[in-house]
Design an enzyme around this catalytic site. Structure first.
Site, mmCIF file in Angstrom:
data_model
loop_
_atom_site.group_PDB
_atom_site.id
_atom_site.type_symbol
_atom_site.label_atom_id
_atom_site.label_comp_id
_atom_site.label_asym_id
_atom_site.label_seq_id
_atom_site.Cartn_x
_atom_site.Cartn_y
_atom_site.Cartn_z
ATOM 1 N N SER A 199 0.839 -1.198 0.000
ATOM 2 C CA SER A 199 0.000 0.000 0.000
ATOM 3 C C SER A 199 0.876 1.251 0.000
ATOM 4 O O SER A 199 1.681 1.447 -0.902
ATOM 5 C CB SER A 199 -0.963 -0.048 1.188
ATOM 6 O OG SER A 199 -1.992 0.912 1.062
ATOM 7 N N GLU A 324 -9.163 -5.592 -4.078
ATOM 8 C CA GLU A 324 -8.607 -4.571 -3.186
ATOM 9 C C GLU A 324 -9.684 -3.861 -2.363
ATOM 10 O O GLU A 324 -9.579 -3.724 -1.143
ATOM 11 C CB GLU A 324 -7.841 -3.510 -3.993
ATOM 12 C CG GLU A 324 -6.667 -4.037 -4.804
ATOM 13 C CD GLU A 324 -5.386 -4.141 -3.999
ATOM 14 O OE1 GLU A 324 -5.430 -3.909 -2.773
ATOM 15 O OE2 GLU A 324 -4.361 -4.471 -4.590
ATOM 16 N N HIS A 442 -7.251 -5.925 -0.157
ATOM 17 C CA HIS A 442 -6.104 -5.120 0.233
ATOM 18 C C HIS A 442 -5.543 -5.635 1.560
ATOM 19 O O HIS A 442 -6.303 -5.913 2.491
ATOM 20 C CB HIS A 442 -6.565 -3.672 0.391
ATOM 21 C CG HIS A 442 -5.481 -2.646 0.394
ATOM 22 N ND1 HIS A 442 -4.706 -2.375 -0.706
ATOM 23 C CD2 HIS A 442 -5.061 -1.788 1.360
ATOM 24 C CE1 HIS A 442 -3.857 -1.403 -0.428
ATOM 25 N NE2 HIS A 442 -4.048 -1.033 0.830
#
Length: 535
Positions: A199, A324, A442
């Site tokens: 990220s 995600e 994610h």
């Protein structure tokens, strides 16, 4: 907010077997855990408080042996329960043996949390299992975040603050300089340093790929659901600084006074509405904090209009998860799991972050995936338009660079001829947690790459499937750290990404190399310009 510079542990007597290492600044004493030597809270920079918003400085040397048993403080931030302080430039080392001449690959992890939150001490980042599995040295670190790391005062407060918009990036450079100068004493090879991050950590790595001060400090790079195609321009960054100053009760002429305000006051103004993307209709929250095109630290956008020449010789992994936004959006808005078809267009308009007709997107996804529910379409389209899009762009400009320069053999660093390869992955394996509602969201790749599925409450769970996926992903990253090539024994051949094939390794129980996975989605969003958040 806690102001301690380091976490504290109950006092204990030193053991004769405790490892002691001499660094360039002084000796540090670690401990042993599960067959790995661990050093936590090693200082790599001086307290940033006295030089707030300015470039970091190396630490002052020390004479006594310093204990390295507890993580150092995190940068001040909101929504965080670790001790915090502006004295936050600390790193942590896990090594099979802290002994010079070990020549082990070095894996430096840069944490996520965008550029606003997080630290290197999350249990998921514990390097014990990775160091043991791969005979590698693992490093995690803390650095400045949010306004402390990215408040751009260069056009408001004079030359002393010319680099303030990238102070957090300069912290990373200083940490990598520490690794270069000291990691051999911990058994690591300073000529084989791999960066990996998820990220925001991946975005920071992408930024370092185009940061001149970072050149030569790392030799492989792997980004996990984190990209930085463009940085904030200096005018936009100045507009944000003015908005932030106004929230602090300061005029632009008094900008330098921000360096003297209490930490709590600075934190209270972080969530002012962003003057560029705002909050209306875009779902982007408050002020954006991130790298700035300041012509001081950063003189070009990280991956626009092309891949940076300075890192052409660095092999790179660029990866994303298939779902995600099931966590990025669904994690804070449970209603997105029970949408109706009528609700989807308005939510797409809010969350895709690109200017495209949401009715067209909805119709195309219903054509491509007739069995998808309204929520499935929402999560898939927002993942493709918002998260995955930048990864594709970075992979494509890297592939174009390789095509123009010629593919270098093995990607042995920037000194060789030709461009190093780029390897793309997509994590498709879905977590069984909560009945499988998150699928491959994610952050799922973090416990898999670190081989830390056993961490309590890990999103991966510690199922047999999760452990198998962790073995596959961690082995690939270890191989990449060792040689610059992620191909490991027993795996499908992972071919470099090219413009003709768009080769992508799909991590799943039936893992495989695919060409242009989700190509129809890629082509749909390629019709419209992409704007990086913050640009």
């Amino acid at each position: 907010m806690a102001a301690a510079a380091a976490l504290t542990l109950p006092a204990r007597a030193w053991a004769a077997s405790d490892p002691v290492v001499t660094t360039a600044y002084g000796r540090v004493r670690g401990t042993r855990h599960d067959g790995v030597q661990v050093f936590k809270g090693i200082r790599y920079g001086a307290d940033t408080g006295p030089r707030r918003f300015q470039a970091p400085q190396p630490p002052a040397p020390w004479r006594e042996v310093k204990g390295a048993l507890a993580y150092g403080a995190a940068c001040p931030q909101t929504r965080f329960d670790e001790p915090q302080s502006e004295d936050c430039l600390f790193l942590n080392v896990w090594t099979p043996e802290a002994k010079a001449g070990g020549n082990r690959p070095v894996m430096v992890y840069i944490h996520g949390g965008a550029y606003s939150h997080g630290s290197g001490s999350d249990a998921l980042y514990d390097g014990t299992r990775l160091a043991h599995r791969g005979d590698v040295v693992v490093v995690t670190l803390n650095h400045r975040l949010n306004a402390f790391g990215h408040l751009y005062l260069g056009r408001l407060a004079g030359p002393a603050y010319a680099q303030s918009g990238n102070a957090g990036i300069l912290d990373l450079v200083l940490a990598l300089q520490w690794v270069r100068d000291n990691i051999a004493a911990f058994g690591g090879d300073p000529g084989r340093v791999m960066l990996f991050g998820q990220s925001g950590g991946g975005a920071k790595i992408a930024t370092l790929m185009g940061t001149p001060a970072a050149q030569g400090l790392f030799h492989r790079a792997a980004t996990m659901s984190g990209q930085q195609v463009t940085a904030s321009g200096p005018l936009n960054a100045t507009a944000r600084a003015k908005t932030y100053l106004e929230a602090l009760g300061l005029t632009p002429e008094r900008a330098a006074e921000a360096a003297t305000l209490p930490v709590e006051k600075l934190l209270s103004a972080l969530n002012a509405a962003d003057p560029i993307h705002g909050v209306a209709g875009q779902g982007m929250g408050g002020l954006y904090w991130g790298p700035v095109l300041d012509d001081q630290v950063l003189a070009r956008h990280p991956f626009y209009p092309d891949a940076p020449a300075q890192s052409a010789g660095i092999p790179m992994i660029i990866g994303n998860t298939h779902d995600e936004t099931r966590l990025l959006i669904g994690g804070s808005d449970p209603s997105t799991f029970t949408l109706t078809w009528d609700q989807v267009p308005a939510l797409l308009a809010k969350h895709m972050r690109v200017d495209i007709n949401p009715d067209l997107v909805l119709a195309e996804y219903r054509r491509l995936y007739p069995n998808y529910s309204p929520s499935d379409v929402f999560f898939s389209a927002t993942t493709a338009g918002r998260s995955w899009r930048a990864a594709v762009m970075e992979a494509e400009v890297r592939a174009a660079q390789a095509q123009a320069l010629g593919q270098g053999a093995g990607g042995q660093g920037a000194g060789g001829k030709g461009a190093a390869p780029t390897y793309a992955y997509q994590l498709n394996w879905g977590s069984p947690k909560d009945g499988g509602k998150w699928r491959a969201p994610h952050t799922l790749d973090i416990p898999l790459v670190f081989d830390n599925t056993g961490v309590p409450d890990s999103l991966s769970t510690d199922s047999a499937e999760a452990r198998l996926m962790a073995e596959r992903m961690s082995n690939a990253f270890i191989a990449f750290a060792r040689t610059g090539d992620p191909n490991a024994g027993g795996a499908p051949r992972w071919a470099p990404y090219t413009l003709s094939g768009r080769e992508t390794l799909v991590f799943d129980l039936d893992w495989r190399l695919e060409q242009d996975p989700r190509g129809a989605e890629r082509r749909l969003f390629a019709r419209v310009p992409f704007t990086q958040q913050g640009t």
